[in-house]
Design a protein around this motif. Structure first.
Motif, short mmCIF file in Angstrom:
data_model
loop_
_atom_site.label_atom_id
_atom_site.label_comp_id
_atom_site.label_asym_id
_atom_site.label_seq_id
_atom_site.Cartn_x
_atom_site.Cartn_y
_atom_site.Cartn_z
N UNK A 146 -4.96 10.19 -1.96
CA UNK A 146 -5.32 8.97 -2.59
C UNK A 146 -4.49 7.88 -1.81
N UNK A 147 -4.98 6.55 -1.77
CA UNK A 147 -4.40 5.57 -1.40
C UNK A 147 -4.36 4.43 -2.51
N UNK A 148 -3.31 3.68 -2.49
CA UNK A 148 -3.03 2.89 -3.76
C UNK A 148 -2.65 1.47 -3.20
N UNK B 296 0.93 -1.12 -0.08
CA UNK B 296 0.09 0.02 -0.10
C UNK B 296 0.92 1.22 0.00
N UNK B 297 0.71 2.04 -0.62
CA UNK B 297 1.25 3.47 -0.76
C UNK B 297 0.32 4.48 -0.57
N UNK B 298 0.76 5.87 0.01
CA UNK B 298 0.06 6.87 0.37
C UNK B 298 0.86 8.12 0.06
N UNK B 299 0.32 9.30 -0.31
CA UNK B 299 1.23 10.41 -0.27
C UNK B 299 0.44 11.54 -0.08
N UNK B 300 1.00 12.72 -0.15
CA UNK B 300 0.42 13.94 0.20
C UNK B 300 -0.89 14.47 -1.14
#
Length: 510
Positions: free
Chosen positions: A228-230, A221-225
């Motif tokens: 969204x979450x992917x 799982x990745x998340x950023x500024x």
């Protein structure tokens, strides 16, 4: 008269030979003739047979000489007085005189510039360049690969009397990487390879703030500024995207999986609102307020290994323990100074936390009592903290880049624990720390400098020399990092919006 009479008397006195003796002598002569005739018959060989013997063995004299030479050689071998004759080495039919010349290669060519170690190496011989390429390849591969040692392996198998046919057939039946591993991870050089970025199908436009592997599934799982979450499947080749969750006007500061992997918890930067994404039902649940939480903003948190609690980092040194079942704060703990980082022990019974003032606190989860407090050795300002899953190590990062590694047992039972090792391979603030599942690797990184990412081998406390292994910048500034559940993969989220993925070849499972 007298003379004739005397002779007649002598003849009468001489005895006559018996008849039987003459017959036996005659029979003997007959036998000798028959024997000679038989030998002549046996000795008379056919001309074709004699010709065949001469073709195979040579003439009679040559055969006798050859047998005499062979017998002398055998006698010399048995006595050990002389060494056996060496085979004659044939010279090459054709030789190129230019091969013996040391031809120099131009190292200023754009394809060979990267192999220069100094500006003075404008010319290099072919042999030296070949050795340089070999060293560069071994450095990139993390050592000599197995297929490059075919000759040595074949000789060892011949000496051992084993056959590798069954092994080769078994290898052809398998898919994926053929990995040879030992029980413990060796120090010095770590065998690894760079894979396709974990989020290559949907890279983040802005810098990533979080990356984490699923606790049981082969998912990252990745998340950023960006709001969204992917979620991606990890196979190291294509890494297909599974889903993207959009959170409108909500830059994610931190996102983590729940202990059972069925939920994703995400916090922001602006307020105490956080989101819980239910992966089973596909629903996004906003949590606007938590009973008993008197904070204006919640940005950092930790999930307990047993899945019962969320530890929320508040202001003014407060730590709030929230239950995941009722979503309310049941206990709060206060430390001196500001909370820097915190972590649960593997049994969820204790909490280790450090302050920005360089102190480490140990709390009991059930009673909320502070069991121990000690100063991090040589630390002026704390920046990060991590615990190993097996309960052996505690790592504390500082603003100066020094990472102190302690024994958890010493921290609990010693008045002033001393670090087992002070790792000084970073020159900027150590902002990210993470142990792998076997507590054989500690990943340390800084977000203040490019390529400031190192892997520390435990228990030797030495840094792997071949990571980062590329001459060109690939990691850039590390924002977050994580190991897969069984240490097969290592991922780094950077400020370019990429989740770099590395395969650790020592470990055979995800």
């Amino acid at each position: 008269m007298d003379s004739s009479e005397s002779s007649a008397r002598k003849q009468r006195k001489t005895p006559k030979r018996p008849l039987s003796e003459d017959a036996s002598a005659a029979e003997e002569r007959v036998k000798q003739k028959k024997h000679a005739a038989l030998c002549a018959t046996l000795g008379g060989e056919d001309a074709s047979v004699r010709l065949l013997e001469e073709l195979v063995f040579g003439a009679e004299e040559q055969l006798s000489e050859r047998l005499a030479q062979d017998s002398s050689v055998l006698l010399e071998d048995d006595s050990g007085s002389e060494s056996p004759a060496r085979p004659v080495v044939r010279s090459a039919v054709w030789e190129d005189e230019d091969d013996e010349l040391d031809e120099e290669v131009d190292m200023t060519h754009r394809f060979r510039r990267d192999f220069k170690k100094s500006a003075a190496e404008n010319k290099m011989t072919k042999q030296r360049l070949q050795q340089r390429l070999k060293e560069q390849f071994q450095k990139a591969m993390g050592g000599t690969p197995n297929w490059a040692e075919v000759t040595a392996k074949r000789s060892q198998k011949k000496e051992a009397g084993t056959e590798d046919e069954d092994e080769g057939e078994e290898l052809m039946r398998r898919t994926g990487d053929f990995i040879g591993s030992s029980d413990s991870l060796p120090k010095g050089i770590i065998k690894m390879k760079k894979c396709l970025n974990a989020n290559s199908e949907s890279p983040c436009g802005d810098q990533l703030s979080s990356v984490q592997f699923h606790p049981s599934a082969q998912i990252v799982m990745t998340a950023g500024l960006g709001p969204q979450l992917s979620v991606f499947q990890v196979d190291g080749k294509s890494n297909p995207k599974i889903q993207t969750i959009h959170l409108e006007n909500y830059p994610v500061n931190k996102a983590l999986f729940s202990a059972d992997g069925e939920h994703i918890v995400a916090t922001g930067l602006r307020n105490k609102l956080f989101y819980i994404y239910d992966m089973m039902e596909g629903k996004v649940i906003p949590v606007c307020g938590v009973r008993g939480l008197n904070e204006q903003r919640v940005s950092d948190f930790q999930v307990s290994p047993d899945g019962k609690y969320l530890l929320l980092s508040g202001s003014s040194g407060y730590l709030h323990l929230m239950t995941t079942k009722t979503r309310e704060v049941i206990r709060s703990m206060k430390m001196n100074g500001s909370v820097c980082s915190a972590a649960f022990t593997s049994d969820s019974s204790k909490i280790f936390a450090n302050s920005q003032e360089g102190e480490v606190f140990i709390w009991d989860v059930q009673s909320s009592k502070c069991l121990k407090k000690f100063a991090d050795d040589g630390c002026v300002r704390g920046t990060s903290l991590a615990l190993s899953r097996d309960g052996l190590y505690l790592a504390c990062g500082s603003q100066s880049g020094v990472v102190n590694i302690y024994s958890q047992k010493d921290c609990l039972h010693t008045l002033e624990p001393r670090p087992l090792k002070a790792v000084m391979n970073l020159v900027t603030a150590a902002t990210s720390l993470c142990f792998n599942s076997t507590s054989e690797i500690l990943a340390i990184a800084s977000r203040a400098d490019d390529e400031a990412n190192r892997l520390v081998h435990l228990p030797s406390f030495t840094v792997f020399s071949n990571f980062p292994r590329f001459q060109k910048k690939t990691i850039f500034r590390t924002r977050c990092l994580d190991f897969s559940p069984r240490s097969g993969f290592y991922t780094v989220a950077n400020n370019k919006g990429n989740a770099l993925l590395f395969r650790l070849l020592h470990y055979t499972d995800f």
